[in-house]
Write an enzyme that holds these catalytic residues in place. Structure first.
Site, PDB file in Angstrom:
ATOM      1  CE  LYS A  66      39.320   0.747  50.072  1.00 10.88           C
ATOM      2  NZ  LYS A  66      40.120  -0.527  50.171  1.00 10.88           N
ATOM      3  CG  ASP A 102      38.754  -4.155  48.668  1.00 12.64           C
ATOM      4  OD1 ASP A 102      39.351  -3.455  47.409  1.00 12.64           O
ATOM      5  OD2 ASP A 102      38.831  -3.034  49.297  1.00 12.64           O
TER       6      ASP A 102
HETATM    7  P1  NDP Z   1      44.495  -0.476  58.780  1.00  9.08           P
HETATM    8  O1  NDP Z   1      45.383   0.596  59.351  1.00  9.08           O
HETATM    9  O2  NDP Z   1      43.290  -0.816  59.083  1.00  9.08           O
HETATM   10  O3  NDP Z   1      45.304  -1.952  59.462  1.00  9.08           O
HETATM   11  C1  NDP Z   1      46.531  -2.205  59.609  1.00  9.08           C
HETATM   12  C2  NDP Z   1      46.875  -3.572  60.307  1.00  9.08           C
HETATM   13  O4  NDP Z   1      48.121  -3.645  60.303  1.00  9.08           O
HETATM   14  C3  NDP Z   1      46.540  -3.487  61.670  1.00  9.08           C
HETATM   15  O5  NDP Z   1      46.166  -5.131  62.145  1.00  9.08           O
HETATM   16  C4  NDP Z   1      47.791  -3.444  62.475  1.00  9.08           C
HETATM   17  O6  NDP Z   1      47.960  -4.053  63.478  1.00  9.08           O
HETATM   18  C5  NDP Z   1      48.583  -4.091  61.360  1.00  9.08           C
HETATM   19  N1  NDP Z   1      50.105  -3.458  61.552  1.00  9.08           N
HETATM   20  C6  NDP Z   1      50.446  -2.320  61.127  1.00  9.08           C
HETATM   21  N2  NDP Z   1      52.013  -2.231  61.268  1.00  9.08           N
HETATM   22  C7  NDP Z   1      52.192  -3.405  61.853  1.00  9.08           C
HETATM   23  C8  NDP Z   1      53.625  -4.056  61.954  1.00  9.08           C
HETATM   24  N3  NDP Z   1      54.623  -3.187  62.028  1.00  9.08           N
HETATM   25  N4  NDP Z   1      53.709  -5.311  62.571  1.00  9.08           N
HETATM   26  C9  NDP Z   1      52.661  -6.123  62.573  1.00  9.08           C
HETATM   27  N5  NDP Z   1      51.356  -5.673  62.243  1.00  9.08           N
HETATM   28  C10 NDP Z   1      51.286  -4.179  61.887  1.00  9.08           C
HETATM   29  O7  NDP Z   1      44.984  -0.839  57.263  1.00  9.08           O
HETATM   30  P2  NDP Z   1      44.227  -1.783  56.039  1.00  9.08           P
HETATM   31  O8  NDP Z   1      43.498  -2.835  56.759  1.00  9.08           O
HETATM   32  O9  NDP Z   1      43.224  -0.756  55.513  1.00  9.08           O
HETATM   33  O10 NDP Z   1      45.403  -1.895  54.841  1.00  9.08           O
HETATM   34  C11 NDP Z   1      46.251  -3.067  55.182  1.00  9.08           C
HETATM   35  C12 NDP Z   1      47.177  -3.230  53.998  1.00  9.08           C
HETATM   36  O11 NDP Z   1      46.396  -3.671  52.883  1.00  9.08           O
HETATM   37  C13 NDP Z   1      47.738  -2.085  53.408  1.00  9.08           C
HETATM   38  O12 NDP Z   1      49.234  -2.174  53.107  1.00  9.08           O
HETATM   39  C14 NDP Z   1      46.876  -1.741  52.101  1.00  9.08           C
HETATM   40  O13 NDP Z   1      47.743  -0.845  50.936  1.00  9.08           O
HETATM   41  C15 NDP Z   1      46.657  -3.099  51.714  1.00  9.08           C
HETATM   42  N6  NDP Z   1      45.506  -3.093  50.772  1.00  9.08           N
HETATM   43  C16 NDP Z   1      45.665  -3.529  49.495  1.00  9.08           C
HETATM   44  C17 NDP Z   1      44.576  -3.552  48.698  1.00  9.08           C
HETATM   45  C18 NDP Z   1      44.772  -4.372  47.111  1.00  9.08           C
HETATM   46  O14 NDP Z   1      44.010  -3.976  46.401  1.00  9.08           O
HETATM   47  N7  NDP Z   1      46.128  -4.719  46.767  1.00  9.08           N
HETATM   48  C19 NDP Z   1      43.225  -3.253  48.896  1.00  9.08           C
HETATM   49  C20 NDP Z   1      42.871  -2.880  50.410  1.00  9.08           C
HETATM   50  C21 NDP Z   1      44.317  -2.724  51.258  1.00  9.08           C
HETATM   51  P3  NDP Z   1      47.091  -3.288  65.296  1.00  9.08           P
HETATM   52  O15 NDP Z   1      45.867  -3.766  65.155  1.00  9.08           O
HETATM   53  O16 NDP Z   1      48.246  -4.241  66.154  1.00  9.08           O
HETATM   54  O17 NDP Z   1      47.471  -1.958  64.908  1.00  9.08           O
END
Ligand code: NDP
Length: 283
Positions: A66, A102
């Protein structure tokens, strides 16, 4: 000849987008095809060009492309610029226009499918990655009371809050001060009407430890993640008093509906498609 569309990702075999768009096309009598295309991790731009040369009219983009799609586009919608990411490509000759549906998909799922009005609500957004960034402006456009961004790494949430609190919402008011940020501990003692999980914690089967009392009466817990059963986040939220729980399957369908209407100029009916996907997921 049918007009061609696709979704690029890596991996992509799991994608539900071809099934969703096939239903939209059938329901609106559109002569088009939509396929899932695996792009090499280092070959996204070349895959897009090859698809355009083969007559492609538009495409969706999913993980991990993306942000690269954002950089590839010559023209970007305002919402794609705010999101810093593109999930929908429209090909105009050799020019590529990029949009991001989105956030609109999330807002439409919450407000229309779930019937939960966002104006005046206190929203907690968990996570500060790409998915969180993409929904902030569309959420602010619904004129909530406030938006708190909480992230495991609080500096990322603070950067997002600083950036978006400078952005005016369309109807004129300025939301300065209503966008705040911290980590999961900072939200102790606060309560929210809507809590959105935009972290990827559920992907690894983990849940997020939330302070007690953050769900106000009548509150909605929304997990962008979806799966066969209730996600770990929604199980936790239910146990902590969320009145309603919803996963991200509706967001997936609604972001697709928005892309479809951009490409075809026809708004597809989405509730029957969502119901069919839900039934398939449960089977
Ligand atoms: P990113 O990798 O960009 O970001 C991940 C985020 O999750 C960060 O803020 C990270 O925190 C946090 N995180 C990861 N593991 C943990 C944990 N164990 N405890 C607390 N925080 C955690 O991912 P995306 O933003 O691209 O995607 C996030 C979710 O959204 C995914 O599950 C994806 O499938 C879903 N999604 C769903 C869509 C839909 O149409 N339904 C569309 C787009 C996304 P930190 O910054 O501290 O690492």
């Amino acid at each position: 000849m049918s007009e061609r569309y696709c979704v690029f990702g890596n991996p992509i075999a799991h994608s539900k987008s071809p099934a969703i768009h096939a239903l939209f096309a059938a329901n609106t009598a559109q002569d088009m095809t939509y396929e899932a295309l695996l792009a090499p991790v280092d070959g996204f731009a070349a895959s897009v060009r090859a698809f355009i040369e083969a007559g492609g009219r538009g495409a969706n983009v999913t993980v991990p492309f993306k942000e690269e799609a954002f950089r590839l586009c010559k023209q970007l919608s305002e919402r794609a610029q705010h999101a810093g990411a593109v999930n929908t490509l429209i090909f105009r000759g050799i020019e590529i226009f990029g949009d991001n549906t989105d956030g609109a998909g999330l807002v439409r799922d919450i407000t229309q499918n779930l019937g939960f009005a966002l104006a005046g609500k206190r929203i907690l957004l968990l996570g500060a990655g790409g998915a969180a960034r993409g929904v902030i402006k569309p959420l602010l456009d619904t004129r909530p009371d406030s938006l708190f961004i909480a992230n495991r790494s609080p500096e990322k949430a603070a950067a997002l809050a600083a950036e978006f609190s400078e952005i005016a919402i369309p109807q004129g008011d300025f939301l300065r001060g209503a966008v705040d940020a911290g980590n999961m501990a900072t939200i102790a003692g606060k309560s929210f009407d809507l809590v959105i999980n935009a972290t990827s914690a559920s992907l690894s089967g983990e849940t997020i430890l939330l302070p007690a009392g953050i769900f106000s009466p009548g509150s909605l817990a929304y997990d962008m993640m979806y799966g066969k059963g209730e996600t770990p986040f929604l199980q936790t939220a239910r146990g902590q008093g969320a009145a309603r729980c919803a996963d991200g399957l509706g967001m997936l369908v609604e972001q697709a509906a928005e892309a479809f209407s951009l490409w075809r100029g026809v708004v597809p009916e989405s509730s029957s498609v969502l119901a069919e996907l839900r039934a398939n997921l449960a089977a």
